[in-house]
Enzyme design. Sequence first.
Site, PDB file in Angstrom:
ATOM      1  N   CYS A  72      -6.309  -3.231   7.382  1.00 32.13           N
ATOM      2  CA  CYS A  72      -7.515  -2.401   7.365  1.00 32.13           C
ATOM      3  C   CYS A  72      -8.646  -2.988   6.534  1.00 32.13           C
ATOM      4  CB  CYS A  72      -7.177  -0.991   6.899  1.00 32.13           C
ATOM      5  SG  CYS A  72      -6.724  -0.872   5.157  1.00 32.13           S
ATOM      6  N   CYS A  82       0.836  -1.206   0.000  1.00 37.12           N
ATOM      7  CA  CYS A  82       0.000   0.000   0.000  1.00 37.12           C
ATOM      8  C   CYS A  82       0.871   1.256   0.000  1.00 37.12           C
ATOM      9  CB  CYS A  82      -0.925  -0.009   1.216  1.00 37.12           C
ATOM     10  SG  CYS A  82      -1.979   1.441   1.327  1.00 37.12           S
TER      11      CYS A  82
END
EC number: 2.8.1.13
Lengths: 384, 376
Positions: free
Chosen positions: B216, B118
């Site tokens: 997440c 990410c």
Amino acid sequence: MDRIYLDNAATTPVDKRVLEAMLPYYSDVFGNPSSLYSYGQEAKKAIEEAREKVAKALGADADEIYFTSGGSESDNWALKGVAYALKDKGNHIITTEIEHPAVLNTCRYLEKEGFKVTYLPVDEYGLVKPEDLKKAITDKTILVSIMFANNEIGTIEPIEELVKIAHEKNVYFHTDAVQAVGNIPIDVKKLDVDLLSLSAHKIYGPKGVGALYIKKGIKIHSLIQGGTQEKNRRAGTENVPGIVGLGEAIELITKNLDSHINKLTFLRDKLINGILEKIPYVRLNGHPTKRLPGNVNVSFEFVDGESLILNLDMAGICASSGSACTSGSLEPSHVLLAIGHSKELARGSLRLTIGKDNTEEDIDKVLEVLPQIIKRLRSISQIV
Amino acid sequence: MKESTRRSKNFFMKKNIRVVVGMSGGVDSSVSAYLLKEQGYEVIGVTMQIWQDKDEEAVRVEGGCCSLAAVNDARRVANKIGIKYYVMNFKDVFKEKVIDYFVDEYLKGRTPNPCIACNKYIKFEELLKRAWMIDAYYVATGHYAICEYDEERGRYLLKKSVDTSKDQTYVLYNLTQTQLEHILFPLGKYKKDEVRELAKNLGLPVASKPDSQEICFVTDNDYGKFIRENAKEEIKPGEFRDTRGRFLGYHKGIIHYTIGQRKGLGISAGKPLYVVDIDAENNVVVLGYGDEVYGDELISYNNNFISIDKLEKEMRVKAKIRYTAKEQDAVIRPLEDGKVFVKFDNPQRAITPGQSVVFYDGDIVVGGGIIERKVR
């Protein structure tokens, strides 16, 4: 920095005259319209006057106008109300792929409730083909709901022709006219529609109020149960100032509709032509002439719409692209996908919607700023 | 501004003071935004929408770092600080570069670190690109790390944060010189307690939010379920074998195991057994005893170097093989195909393919790469 507001299809500022008309009904004439004493009766009178104004603007009778909390409620009421009222007759509803979410998501809800829904495709301009509607109607069809004019690309549908097709098969016809009212002359008797939704805040009226036209004799269930307001069809103490505002707004906009349309059309065409001339790799979305007078919708290749909107925002220009999701980020527009855009191209779209307060200077400013922004965004997307 | 030592090598954009702060709605990114504003930057808060449509309902209910609740928190903070705030759509690129990668790696019997992916592809590539598009020279995040220009080397350096217990350089080793030129890490010189204190004193609505720990996008923390739902292929049970290939029992599917794992194997033996290898091709999980979990040599690929342009010769470093691991003495040397051979002075527990190995020289990040395999 002066702000240029070009998102009039999203909402419009309340006209000062409308606001003036509404103000007494907050603190002075605040009575409950259902009450017997004169305070209440004055409020009641104001509602009925507003109802007449809305009726007059649409060519309807006053007792065919029902006030709601806005376009979404009107759409929900029309669809669910007819579906439940006619469920013994059939379970099939026809709509289009390019409707507003208020219609699309209500249809999806009704599908979960056991109704069958056909979503008609549209052509490259966003037009529904009458023969598609003809083919889609079955003996189970109870309602056709097709928007009058599209909120994103501005395409105006051939409603009169579509209504005839539905009525030949004795099927009710509802139209979401939230974008059309105040931008196109509308006569419900001539069009012969059975139900029509409208909203006040798109025509320089307040947010939170709208109306549903229900032709006399149409079978429809209520959406909101409770008191006997709106002839027992829509419960809840009336939003008196809002209703007064809607009446005032629709009267003002229809009074000068021709000149309003002419002004918007002039600015629209100037903006469209300017963009097409000044910026390469761009295309106009929607129909060149069968479109709302204030609607400009274009797609830029190799440009991210989200970044474009933010750049315009920083230059003081309020515009939109696609449809905002719950979080506020942008999704590729379902309407642009329906007219055949790729996801990438749909992302690079820009909607500028002109309103009565825009000037030619506004358009000139956009035509000055927009080409620079597009050029810069394209140069960055080439580098990275 | 003290950034004056930096010089722009950027050829398409003039240096300016506009900065996009990636805001998750948490304490760290909120305070980062505040600090930058105080330092005189023109701050624009951005929340990246990365969650996917189908779990919109789930994130609404359960939270998660980038859920709608997070957007609301971030928006409130932005209003409080008085900065512009936007939500930008990163759904497609996040799906491709992070979620799909995460799932594929597990299917290959490896244990990925999605935060590294990410940071590499989303925060400091895609978000930076979007920042440039709105004419912001910088991107900032709430990472605990220090980014500095070193005149002597003529390079940007990534250094450990002052609060070493919070240091996040491990997940940032992929940063390039161009990216570092455009990055601000306002929290690098703060301690976590100070950041919380700052948030509290400012009355930021998120001051007491707990630190995020889990991945997440796996909102219920059930990786196995997430991979099963997102994998294109079926997750099949298979065999446990020992290091000599002898059958020991059946496993639930390789995605449920990671190197060094002891719990949840469902195999009883005289001594404790650990996962020592995952053979995805044959759908076999290899178990071994304690000492078989250790190794002292590995090969890494997809390497990136920060303090040096290129690894040309053998170099003594401290290296760590997972986020929570301690740095250990090691020697790294280049292999012909851009890969790096890492030899530790002492054996390391659970060298795990898919995790990253990151090299340090004191406080300075030398570089790092993804562990391809343990050599021995």
